[in-house]
Design a protein around this motif. Structure first.
Motif, PDB file in Angstrom:
ATOM      1  N   ALA A   1      45.274  35.173  49.903  1.00  0.00           N
ATOM      2  CA  ALA A   1      44.333  36.197  50.350  1.00  0.00           C
ATOM      3  C   ALA A   1      45.055  37.477  50.751  1.00  0.00           C
TER       4      ALA A   1
ATOM      5  N   TRP B   1      46.040  39.361  47.656  1.00  0.00           N
ATOM      6  CA  TRP B   1      44.877  39.946  46.981  1.00  0.00           C
ATOM      7  C   TRP B   1      44.288  41.125  47.752  1.00  0.00           C
ATOM      8  N   LEU B   2      44.072  40.932  49.045  1.00  0.00           N
ATOM      9  CA  LEU B   2      43.392  41.951  49.845  1.00  0.00           C
ATOM     10  C   LEU B   2      44.333  43.038  50.349  1.00  0.00           C
TER      11      LEU B   2
ATOM     12  N   TRP C   1      43.180  42.022  54.859  1.00  0.00           N
ATOM     13  CA  TRP C   1      43.382  40.627  55.229  1.00  0.00           C
ATOM     14  C   TRP C   1      43.270  40.450  56.743  1.00  0.00           C
TER      15      TRP C   1
ATOM     16  N   LEU D   1      37.953  34.429  50.366  1.00  0.00           N
ATOM     17  CA  LEU D   1      38.764  34.133  49.191  1.00  0.00           C
ATOM     18  C   LEU D   1      37.912  33.565  48.053  1.00  0.00           C
TER      19      LEU D   1
ATOM     20  N   TYR E   1      35.439  34.883  46.734  1.00  0.00           N
ATOM     21  CA  TYR E   1      35.091  35.974  45.822  1.00  0.00           C
ATOM     22  C   TYR E   1      36.192  36.242  44.801  1.00  0.00           C
ATOM     23  N   ARG E   2      37.351  35.668  45.024  1.00  0.00           N
ATOM     24  CA  ARG E   2      38.462  35.811  44.088  1.00  0.00           C
ATOM     25  C   ARG E   2      38.379  34.781  42.969  1.00  0.00           C
ATOM     26  N   MET E   3      37.585  33.743  43.168  1.00  0.00           N
ATOM     27  CA  MET E   3      37.539  32.625  42.231  1.00  0.00           C
ATOM     28  C   MET E   3      36.522  32.861  41.129  1.00  0.00           C
TER      29      MET E   3
ATOM     30  N   ARG F   1      33.875  28.898  42.017  1.00  0.00           N
ATOM     31  CA  ARG F   1      33.492  29.530  43.280  1.00  0.00           C
ATOM     32  C   ARG F   1      32.435  28.708  43.997  1.00  0.00           C
TER      33      ARG F   1
ATOM     34  N   TYR G   1      32.333  40.531  52.219  1.00  0.00           N
ATOM     35  CA  TYR G   1      32.469  40.876  50.801  1.00  0.00           C
ATOM     36  C   TYR G   1      32.763  42.360  50.563  1.00  0.00           C
TER      37      TYR G   1
ATOM     38  N   THR H   1      36.291  43.378  49.998  1.00  0.00           N
ATOM     39  CA  THR H   1      36.957  42.991  48.762  1.00  0.00           C
ATOM     40  C   THR H   1      36.758  44.020  47.664  1.00  0.00           C
ATOM     41  N   ARG H   2      35.910  45.017  47.902  1.00  0.00           N
ATOM     42  CA  ARG H   2      35.568  45.990  46.880  1.00  0.00           C
ATOM     43  C   ARG H   2      36.275  47.310  47.080  1.00  0.00           C
TER      44      ARG H   2
END
Length: 208
Positions: free
Chosen positions: A77, A80-81, A86, A137, A139-141, A146, A183, A186-187
């Motif tokens: 995470a 990714w973030l 994070w 996490l 939302y990463r899948m 998911r 969410y 994450t954008r």
């Protein structure tokens, strides 16, 4: 480790505090953990101190499971973030889940449903932070994994809540839901700007 420095620095700090815990016993250890607990009393007197310090103690004797969980959930995470988002997701889940669970416990004590001694209950650990980040996490899948991942999480924490309704089980479920509500974090790209999707071209320009 270089790509997730906060995760592994935190894990190293937990190793140190776990070693200290194992050298203490009985009342001494209990007093130390209660002093850093996010219980009703401390949230009313020194909330910032306990919200931070509670993250550096584990409610148990074994550090190895945290090595596995941090590597499987927090480290991916963070990569990714990015470190800021994070940290934001984890702290939002940690703080809000703490206040939700302890707030409901306060109401239960006020209504004489729970014993008054729980005002000073021991409540330390990283689980709300971990669950919140684990939720986002998802939302990463890719689908359908998911939904399998989220289904397993809701079954696990839902079963714990139904089988034994207490402030910890409530906090875990709250952290899961709060993480899913993160969410929008994450954008955003690495510079904090919202990611805009490019519309598809209505006509092909090939050969023009």
């Amino acid at each position: 480790m270089r790509s997730a420095p906060l995760t592994y620095a935190w894990l190293a700090a937990l190793l140190v505090t776990t070693i200290l815990q194992r050298q203490m016993h009985g009342r001494e250890l209990h007093a130390l953990l209660v002093e850093s607990s996010t219980n009703i009393h401390h949230l009313g007197t020194d909330p910032l101190y306990v919200l931070v310090t509670s993250l550096f103690w584990i409610d148990g004797r074994y550090w190895t499971p945290y090595l596995v969980l941090f590597s499987l959930i927090l480290a991916p995470a963070e990569r990714w973030l990015g470190q800021i988002r994070w940290l934001a997701v984890g702290l939002i889940a940690h703080v809000l889940a703490t206040y939700i669970s302890e707030g409901l416990l306060y109401l239960a004590i006020h209504d004489h449903v729970a014993p008054e001694r729980l005002v000073h209950v021991r409540d330390v650990g990283v689980s709300y932070f971990l669950v919140g980040v684990g939720a986002v996490l998802a939302y990463r899948m890719p689908q359908p994994w998911r939904w399998v991942y989220l289904g397993a999480a809701f079954v696990y924490f839902g079963a714990a809540l139904v089988s034994n309704i207490n402030f910890t089980a409530i906090g875990h479920m709250a952290a899961l839901l709060i993480g899913l509500c993160c969410y929008p974090l994450t954008r955003r790209d690495g510079r904090g700007r919202r990611v805009a999707r490019r519309p598809a071209a209505p006509f092909s320009t090939a050969g023009s």
